[in-house]
Write a protein that holds these residues in place. Sequence first.
Motif, PDB file in Angstrom:
ATOM      1  N   ALA A  30       0.857  -1.182   0.000  1.00  0.00           N
ATOM      2  CA  ALA A  30       0.000   0.000   0.000  1.00  0.00           C
ATOM      3  C   ALA A  30       0.894   1.232   0.000  1.00  0.00           C
ATOM      4  O   ALA A  30       2.112   1.125   0.133  1.00  0.00           O
ATOM      5  CB  ALA A  30      -0.913  -0.006   1.224  1.00  0.00           C
ATOM      6  N   THR A  31       0.293   2.381  -0.154  1.00  0.00           N
ATOM      7  CA  THR A  31       1.052   3.630  -0.107  1.00  0.00           C
ATOM      8  C   THR A  31       0.611   4.406   1.126  1.00  0.00           C
ATOM      9  O   THR A  31      -0.473   4.993   1.151  1.00  0.00           O
ATOM     10  CB  THR A  31       0.804   4.485  -1.365  1.00  0.00           C
ATOM     11  OG1 THR A  31       1.143   3.718  -2.523  1.00  0.00           O
ATOM     12  CG2 THR A  31       1.657   5.740  -1.320  1.00  0.00           C
ATOM     13  N   THR A  42       5.917  11.700  10.541  1.00  0.00           N
ATOM     14  CA  THR A  42       6.068  11.867   9.094  1.00  0.00           C
ATOM     15  C   THR A  42       6.795  10.655   8.537  1.00  0.00           C
ATOM     16  O   THR A  42       7.711  10.124   9.169  1.00  0.00           O
ATOM     17  CB  THR A  42       6.886  13.132   8.779  1.00  0.00           C
ATOM     18  OG1 THR A  42       6.273  14.250   9.423  1.00  0.00           O
ATOM     19  CG2 THR A  42       6.954  13.381   7.281  1.00  0.00           C
ATOM     20  N   SER A  43       6.386  10.201   7.356  1.00  0.00           N
ATOM     21  CA  SER A  43       7.052   9.048   6.746  1.00  0.00           C
ATOM     22  C   SER A  43       7.420   9.361   5.303  1.00  0.00           C
ATOM     23  O   SER A  43       6.838  10.246   4.668  1.00  0.00           O
ATOM     24  CB  SER A  43       6.155   7.812   6.801  1.00  0.00           C
ATOM     25  OG  SER A  43       4.945   8.013   6.100  1.00  0.00           O
ATOM     26  N   ALA A  56      13.173   1.357   1.678  1.00  0.00           N
ATOM     27  CA  ALA A  56      12.736   1.395   3.063  1.00  0.00           C
ATOM     28  C   ALA A  56      11.722   2.515   3.225  1.00  0.00           C
ATOM     29  O   ALA A  56      11.699   3.471   2.451  1.00  0.00           O
ATOM     30  CB  ALA A  56      13.910   1.620   4.009  1.00  0.00           C
ATOM     31  N   CYS A  57      10.882   2.366   4.247  1.00  0.00           N
ATOM     32  CA  CYS A  57       9.974   3.434   4.650  1.00  0.00           C
ATOM     33  C   CYS A  57      10.495   3.988   5.971  1.00  0.00           C
ATOM     34  O   CYS A  57      10.679   3.238   6.932  1.00  0.00           O
ATOM     35  CB  CYS A  57       8.552   2.891   4.815  1.00  0.00           C
ATOM     36  SG  CYS A  57       7.313   4.188   5.052  1.00  0.00           S
ATOM     37  N   LEU A  58      10.776   5.282   6.009  1.00  0.00           N
ATOM     38  CA  LEU A  58      11.314   5.930   7.200  1.00  0.00           C
ATOM     39  C   LEU A  58      10.199   6.659   7.944  1.00  0.00           C
ATOM     40  O   LEU A  58       9.322   7.277   7.327  1.00  0.00           O
ATOM     41  CB  LEU A  58      12.416   6.925   6.826  1.00  0.00           C
ATOM     42  CG  LEU A  58      13.846   6.371   6.730  1.00  0.00           C
ATOM     43  CD1 LEU A  58      13.955   5.265   5.712  1.00  0.00           C
ATOM     44  CD2 LEU A  58      14.831   7.492   6.445  1.00  0.00           C
ATOM     45  N   ALA A  91       7.172  -3.253   3.476  1.00  0.00           N
ATOM     46  CA  ALA A  91       7.368  -2.131   4.396  1.00  0.00           C
ATOM     47  C   ALA A  91       6.263  -1.093   4.260  1.00  0.00           C
ATOM     48  O   ALA A  91       6.098  -0.245   5.130  1.00  0.00           O
ATOM     49  CB  ALA A  91       8.726  -1.477   4.122  1.00  0.00           C
ATOM     50  N   PHE A  92       5.495  -1.158   3.184  1.00  0.00           N
ATOM     51  CA  PHE A  92       4.483  -0.137   2.886  1.00  0.00           C
ATOM     52  C   PHE A  92       3.053  -0.642   3.098  1.00  0.00           C
ATOM     53  O   PHE A  92       2.106   0.072   2.784  1.00  0.00           O
ATOM     54  CB  PHE A  92       4.648   0.337   1.440  1.00  0.00           C
ATOM     55  CG  PHE A  92       6.072   0.577   1.060  1.00  0.00           C
ATOM     56  CD1 PHE A  92       6.790   1.616   1.632  1.00  0.00           C
ATOM     57  CD2 PHE A  92       6.717  -0.245   0.167  1.00  0.00           C
ATOM     58  CE1 PHE A  92       8.113   1.837   1.310  1.00  0.00           C
ATOM     59  CE2 PHE A  92       8.040  -0.035  -0.169  1.00  0.00           C
ATOM     60  CZ  PHE A  92       8.752   1.009   0.401  1.00  0.00           C
ATOM     61  N   SER A  93       2.889  -1.852   3.628  1.00  0.00           N
ATOM     62  CA  SER A  93       1.537  -2.392   3.782  1.00  0.00           C
ATOM     63  C   SER A  93       0.836  -1.746   4.969  1.00  0.00           C
ATOM     64  O   SER A  93       1.473  -1.302   5.931  1.00  0.00           O
ATOM     65  CB  SER A  93       1.577  -3.907   3.958  1.00  0.00           C
ATOM     66  OG  SER A  93       2.018  -4.255   5.247  1.00  0.00           O
TER      67      SER A  93
END
Length: 315
Positions: A30-31, A42-43, A56-58, A91-93
């Motif tokens: 997902a986004t 914040t990501s 990666a998602c920070l 990492a985005f789910s």
Amino acid sequence: METEELLHDLPPLFRQYKSGRVERLAGAAATPAPFDPATGVTSKLAVVDPATPVFACLYLPPNPPPATSPPAAKLPLLVYFHGGGFCIESAFSDTYHPHLTALAARARLLVVSVDYRLAPEHPLPAAYDDCWAAVQWAASSGDPWIADHADSGRIFVAGDSAGGNIAHRVAMWAGVAGLLLDGMAAVHPYFWGSQAVGEEGREEGWRAWMDDLWRAVSGGRKGLDDAWINPAAEREVAARLGCRRALVCVAEEDPMRERGRAYYEMLKGSRWAGEVELVETKGEGHVFHLERDASGEKAEQLTAKLVEFFAGDRK
């Protein structure tokens, strides 16, 4: 129309056909929204290794310390590895976004959630390699957020299920490389073996399914007693674990609970100089705290324990 022949049929995770096609049955990417108004976190997306590629998602908590702050005033880093049997999720789910947003805000962490390559198209050690690369990238301040707001000398690794397995493997590699992590948390870790441990095996059909899954995600190259899936195989070298502290979480109704307990006992009885703690949740199953309706008291208690572990020892 000709029917495709199955190679691996492993619902509710995936089906792989002999043609090479993979049909994932859960854990779609997902986004996530770049800002969470409830927590102020914040990501953003970051590229760890463009050649592989690894992303990666920070997650950055509100009011981060300024870039001019001394290292001791900056945020610790949590490098997180998602679960999903090495073959689903990302990492985005939306399974992980709420959980990691909460950890970033409550424990005051800069979180790096690794989007590693998935099996069976990329069998192990692809996930291990990607996650180790992410730890090294984080330690070298590979992103402006890390360089400005985080103390790359204080790194935690953590994950659930397959991610718990990865957290152990990365901590072992860190020890060999001479990198001392602040801590490692393995939540309901995905470990297995050819012989039952304790009361393991009460669930009908579970052992055969688990055996098949390991063959699929390892590309058939690793047996059920290889150290990658059965840490007991490296009991003698457990002292190399490259972290000061470890937290092992198990759930009473999780079919893999006995493996988590055995892992805790292995670390506790080894020559490893660190501290290890076991947390068991009664009456709950595997990764219950990540379910969509996981807003109950036990999910809160587990999240609070993780927050305490990450935030409680800032030596």
